[in-house]
Design an enzyme around this catalytic site. Structure first.
Site: not given
Ligand code: GDP
Ligand code: IMO
Ligand code: MG
Length: 428
Positions: A13, A16, A223, A40-41
Site C-alpha cells: 500500500d 504503487k 504487495q 488493492g491499488h
Molecule cells: P498500492 O497498493 O501500493 O498501490 O497503494 P494503495 O493504493 O493501496 O494505497 C496508497 C493510497 O495512498 C491510495 O489511496 C492513494 O490514492 C494514496 N496516495 C498515493 N500517493 C499519495 C501521496 O503522495 N499523497 C497522499 N496524500 N496520498 C497518496
Molecule cells: P498491495 O498490492 C498490504 C497482506 C495481508 C496479510 C498478508 C497475507 O495493495 O500493496 P494474503 O491474503 O496475501 O495471503 O495475506 O499479506 N497483504 C497486503 N498488505 N497490501 C497488499 O497489497 C497486500 N496483499 C496482501 O494483509 O498480512
Molecule cells: Mg494497496
C-alpha cells in the site's frame, strides 16, 4: 529505457498503483507478475477514483495489460472487476487484457480453506485478505493447481479436479467446514469458463514480440518486499515472491527484462494484517498519520497500522530487491508535524543491532532507535517541483537516501496522478 519494474519496498500500500499509472503515460504494456486480487491499488485522476485489484493499473489508460503466469487468478473476481470498470466507462476487451494460459486458478474451495485456516489459527492468525491466495499458491507448488488453459480440456479437468477436491475436502472436513462436490465445481467452471477464456493469451510469445518492437514495458508488483515469502517477515507474509527477480519467472521473459527497478516507499510506514512492526505508533502521531493518510485498505477497508519510516527495513528491501531507486510517497501526510523520526537501528536485549532478525521472539522484543529531524509547517500537498519543498522536507529525503543507500527518483505529494516530482535518474 525500455522497461521499469515497480515493487513495494515496505509492507504494501505504498502507492504503487499511482506510480504505475503515472509512468504508464509513456508505457505501451503493463504486466502483473505475482500475487492476485489480494492487491488493492488506488488511482486518482482528476478527482475520479479507480480501484484495481487483479487488473494491471495500465487498463485505466487503455494500455496493453498482461496478467502473467506468476499471478493466481480468481475468475469470478476478474469478471467482477471488469464489470466495475465498465460502470466507470472503461471497456476491457481481449485486445487490451491478456491473461496467461498457465495462470493457476483460485477456486471457491481455496477461499474456504484460507478463511478456515485463519479461523483455526485464532490469535496466531496471519491476517490474510481471505481471498484464497495462500492455498492457491500451495496447490501450484504441489502440482495440483487447475490452470486457466485446463478449462479448455474437459478430460484433463476431470481428473485434475478429482485430485484437487480429494485434498481440499479432507482439509475442510478436518476443520469442520463445508466440503465441495465435484458437480458443483464443474458447474461453476462451465459457467465461468466461456466468460474468461476470451482473455487467454500465450504471454511469453507476446512479451517477446513487444520486446522485439522495443515497446516500453512496465512490470507492476503487488504487495511488497517485506511481504515476500522468502525475504519478508515470515510467516507474516503473502505466499508469492514479490521481489523484482520474480518479473521474468512470473511473465516468461527471462531475468533481464525488468529494466530500471523502482522501489515504492511511503514517507512513513504502514502495515495491514498481523506481524512484526518495530516502529508502529500507538499514540496521537500514529492516529494523525492514519487519519491524514486515509490509511484504510483499498479493497478490504481494514485500518492500516501506522508508524515512522524504518530505514533498516527499507535498506534490506534495497539489498534483496536490487533496487535502483526509490519513490517516496505521501510526503504531504507528514506536513504539520513538529518533528519526524527515522528508525536507524534496534535495541535487542540491551544491545544495538543494525539488522532485522529472523527469529520471531527477537522481532517482538525490538525497540527502534530513532534519529529525530525537524518537521515542517508548510503544506507540500500538490507540489510538483523539488525546489518548492520546504528545506526540512528536502533534508528528510536526503537522509533517507543516505540511510537506505538508494537514490530517491520520485517524490509524491498527493493522490492525484500529476502531483509527482521526478527527482533522480529515472527516465533520463
Ligand atoms: P498500492 O497498493 O501500493 O498501490 O497503494 P494503495 O493504493 O493501496 O494505497 C496508497 C493510497 O495512498 C491510495 O489511496 C492513494 O490514492 C494514496 N496516495 C498515493 N500517493 C499519495 C501521496 O503522495 N499523497 C497522499 N496524500 N496520498 C497518496
Ligand atoms: P498491495 O498490492 C498490504 C497482506 C495481508 C496479510 C498478508 C497475507 O495493495 O500493496 P494474503 O491474503 O496475501 O495471503 O495475506 O499479506 N497483504 C497486503 N498488505 N497490501 C497488499 O497489497 C497486500 N496483499 C496482501 O494483509 O498480512
Ligand atoms: Mg494497496
Amino acid at each position: 529505457m525500455s522497461s521499469v519494474t515497480i515493487v513495494g519496498a515496505q509492507w504494501g500500500d505504498e502507492g504503487k498503483g499511482k506510480i504505475v499509472d503515472w509512468l504508464a503515460s509513456r508505457a505501451d504494456v503493463v504486466v502483473r507478475f505475482q500475487g492476485g486480487h489480494n492487491a488493492g491499488h488506488t488511482l486518482v485522476i482528476d478527482g475520479e477514483i479507480y480501484k484495481l485489484s487483479l487488473l494491471p493499473s495500465g487498463v485505466v489508460r487503455k494500455k496493453i495489460s498482461v496478467i502473467g503466469n506468476g499471478v493466481v487468478v480468481d475468475p469470478q473476481a476478474l469478471l467482477k472487476e471488469i464489470a466495475r470498470f465498465k460502470e466507470q466507462n472503461i471497456e476491457i476487451t481481449p485486445q487490451i487484457l491478456k491473461v496467461a494460459e498457465n495462470c493457476p486458478l483460485i477456486l471457491p474451495s481455496h477461499v474456504a480453506l484460507d478463511q478456515a485456516r485463519e479461523k483455526a489459527r485464532g490469535e496466531k492468525k496471519i491476517g490474510t485478505t481471505g481471498r484464497g491466495i495462500g492455498p492457491a499458491y500451495e496447490d501450484k507448488v504441489a502440482r495440483r493447481a487447475i490452470r486457466l488453459c485446463d478449462l479448455t480440456e474437459p478430460e484433463t479437468l476431470d481428473w485434475r479436479l478429482d485430485e484437487l477436491l480429494t485434498h481440499h475436502n479432507a482439509l475442510l472436513a478436518s476443520m469442520g467446514e463445508k466440503t465441495f462436490t465435484k458437480a458443483e465445481v464443474v458447474a461453476y467452471l462451465a459457467d465461468i469458463g466461456p466468460k474468461v477464456l476470451p482473455f487467454m493469451a500465450h504471454v511469453p510469445e507476446l512479451m517477446a514480440e513487444y520486446q522485439a518492437q522495443d515497446k516500453f514495458i512496465l512490470f507492476e508488483g503487488a504487495q511488497a518486499i517485506m511481504l515476500d515469502v522468502d525475504h519478508g517477515t515470515y510467516p507474516f507474509v503473502t505466499s508469492s515472491n514479490t521481489v523484482p527477480s520474480q518479473t521474468g519467472v512470473g511473465s516468461g521473459t527471462g531475468p533481464r527484462a525488468g529494466g530500471y527497478i523502482l522501489g515504492i516507499a511511503k514517507a512513513y510506514t504502514t502495515r495491514v494484517g498481523e506481524g512484526p512492526f518495530p516502529t508502529e505508533l500507538f499514540d496521537d502521531v500514529g492516529k494523525y498519520l492514519g487519519e491524514k493518510g486515509h490509511e484504510f485498505g483499498t479493497i478490504t477497508g481494514r485500518a492500516r497500522r501506522c508508524g515512522w519510516f524504518d530505514a533498516v527495513l527499507v535498506k534490506r528491501a534495497v539489498q534483496v530487491g536490487g533496487l535502483d531507486g526509490l519513490a517516496i510517497m505521501k510526503l504531504d501526510v507528514l506536513d504539520g508535524l513538529k518533528e519526524v523520526k527515522i528508525c536507524i537501528g534496534y535495541e535487542l536485549n540491551g544491545q544495538q543491532i543494525n539488522r532485522f532478525p529472523y527469529t520471531l521472539e527477537a522481532q517482538k522484543r525490538l525497540k527502534p532507535i530513532y534519529e529525530t529531524m525537524p518537521g515542517w509547517d508548510q503544506s507540500t500537498y500538490g507540489i510538483r517541483d523539488r525546489s518548492e519543498l520546504p528545506d526540512a522536507a528536502n533534508k528528510y529525503i536526503t537522509r533517507i537516501e543516505e540511510l537506505t543507500g538508494a537514490k530517491v527518483s520520485i517524490i509524491s505529494t498527493s493522490p492525484e496522478r500529476e502531483d509527482t516530482i521526478m527527482s533522480g535518474d529515472l527516465l533520463v
